[in-house]
Design an enzyme around this catalytic site. Structure first.
Site, PDB file in Angstrom:
ATOM      1  N   THR A 183      -5.023   1.454   1.504  1.00 32.93           N
ATOM      2  CA  THR A 183      -3.647   1.705   1.063  1.00 32.93           C
ATOM      3  C   THR A 183      -3.359   1.219  -0.350  1.00 32.93           C
ATOM      4  O   THR A 183      -2.225   1.372  -0.822  1.00 32.93           O
ATOM      5  CB  THR A 183      -2.652   1.016   2.015  1.00 32.93           C
ATOM      6  OG1 THR A 183      -2.903  -0.408   2.003  1.00 32.93           O
ATOM      7  CG2 THR A 183      -2.802   1.544   3.433  1.00 32.93           C
ATOM      8  N   LYS A 184      -4.342   0.644  -1.024  1.00 33.30           N
ATOM      9  CA  LYS A 184      -4.063  -0.001  -2.302  1.00 33.30           C
ATOM     10  C   LYS A 184      -4.034   0.991  -3.460  1.00 33.30           C
ATOM     11  O   LYS A 184      -4.527   2.110  -3.366  1.00 33.30           O
ATOM     12  CB  LYS A 184      -5.107  -1.096  -2.573  1.00 33.30           C
ATOM     13  CG  LYS A 184      -5.074  -2.228  -1.556  1.00 33.30           C
ATOM     14  CD  LYS A 184      -3.713  -2.900  -1.502  1.00 33.30           C
ATOM     15  CE  LYS A 184      -3.688  -4.163  -0.646  1.00 33.30           C
ATOM     16  NZ  LYS A 184      -3.740  -3.892   0.799  1.00 33.30           N
TER      17      LYS A 184
END
Length: 378
Positions: A183-184
């Site tokens: 998700t980064k």
């Protein structure tokens, strides 16, 4: 509209990133080799820090950073209860004791003004978290650390692109620890890195990331065979060339993607600014805009989460206060009210979709759904 809202995040990988992985798969080296070295060099160029060591997670980076600073059994490390659990379990991995300090009520970040009250002769380091993408007050923290001879390990899992008071991550701390989780802002699915300016920290982490061996695979097998030795007790924390291949070209897109996330955040801000039932966390400095979080009535937070889910909007909670989770309740014995700001924020948090591929009309739909959910009364 797409069903994009059912996901709180979508990655921004491109065909070139996939082709980079294919090139590695056709090459000789799959583990830590020339591809990882290329990523480390490019990441140093982006961050402005002298050294980068690719690792398999931010958790590994935090753990090894603390070890490189000499943290171990009997020591204490001051940190925040408003974070992901890895910030705290990394301290436990060293044998040290985490010591919580409450957060700023307007930002959710470690309240530096409270740190001195938590210090004891056993305190060895401070571990601030750059929450949601914006930095903790590093200038104030550096002054406290210098006054008490403490190390600083920065949790930058949310925060590659940010700056505050003329400072970027890692410039005032002893080590900056990054996450490349799925998700980064910069992702390879699973991965991380430690960056720093101190060659002693970099050298220690380079050895510790691969079993404590004196040579990695590329050093052993390039040219004539070279014997290796085990010079420390280490871990299997290295980043491989396959994951590194996903990262290298994404670095060049970080600033453009940040600009798009800023546009989405501005759209959200405009939609929510007039709503008395929504509080927006303060954003000090220039944020990396990893997460867009709103704070709502704690008595209605879960109803709002469920309402948004029913409307097809992907949501998350970043985070419930660490000291209220079962493991830490049982092992550390804190009452929920011991850190009231963190408790309050953890009970009010709703995280909304935020990623470069989110279209304006989709962000507008999310905003409308949030306002409807907040306005609903059971």
């Amino acid at each position: 509209l797409r069903d994009v809202y059912k996901r709180q995040h979508r990655h921004s990988l491109q065909e070139q990133d996939i082709e980079n992985v294919c090139k590695v798969l056709r090459s000789q080296f799959l583990t830590t080799g020339p591809g990882t070295a290329t990523f480390e060099k490019r990441f140093c160029e982006y961050t402005g820090l002298k050294h980068t060591i690719g690792l398999n997670s931010c958790t590994a980076a935090l753990h090894l950073a603390l070890l490189a600073l000499g943290v171990g059994p009997g020591d204490e490390v001051v940190t925040t209860p408003m974070t992901f659990i890895a910030s705290v379990t990394a301290i436990l991995h060293t044998g040290a004791t985490p010591v919580f300090v409450d957060v700023e009520p307007q930002t959710g970040r470690l309240d530096v003004s409270r740190i001195s009250q938590a210090l004891t002769p056993a305190t060895k380091a401070v571990l601030p978290v750059h929450l949601y993408g914006a930095m903790a007050d590093m200038r104030a923290l550096r002054a406290v650390a210098d006054a008490h001879t403490l190390g600083i390990v920065e949790d930058c899992a949310h925060c590659i692109e940010a700056q505050r008071d003329g400072v970027r991550p890692g410039q005032l701390g002893d080590a900056a620890c990054y996450s490349f989780y799925a998700t980064k802002n910069l992702t390879c699915g699973e991965g991380g890195a430690l960056s720093c300016n101190d060659p002693a920290v970099a050298n220690a982490v380079t050895v510790l990331r691969l079993h404590g061996m004196s040579k990695d695979a590329i050093s052993r097998y390039s040219g004539k065979y070279k014997h290796w030795d085990m010079i420390a007790e280490g871990w299997k924390y290295n980043l491989n060339d396959i994951h590194s291949a996903l990262l290298v070209d994404q670095i060049e897109r970080l600033d453009a993607q940040l600009a798009r996330r800023n546009e989405i955040c501005a759209q959200y801000d405009a939609a929510f600014s007039g709503c008395p039932d929504i509080e927006l966390p303060a954003v000090p400095g220039t944020s990396a805009r990893h997460l867009y979080t709103i704070w709502v009535d704690p008595a209605r937070r879960d109803d709002i989460l469920h309402s948004l889910h029913d409307k097809g909007v992907g949501v998350a909670v970043n985070y419930r206060a660490i000291h209220t989770l079962q493991f830490f309740r049982e092992t550390m014995g804190h009452a929920p009210e011991d850190f009231p700001n963190a408790l309050r924020i953890g009970q009010r948090t709703v995280t909304l979709p935020l990623y470069p591929g989110l279209r304006d009309e989709e962000a507008a739909y999310v905003s409308r759904c949030v306002l409807e959910a907040v306005g609903e009364r059971g």
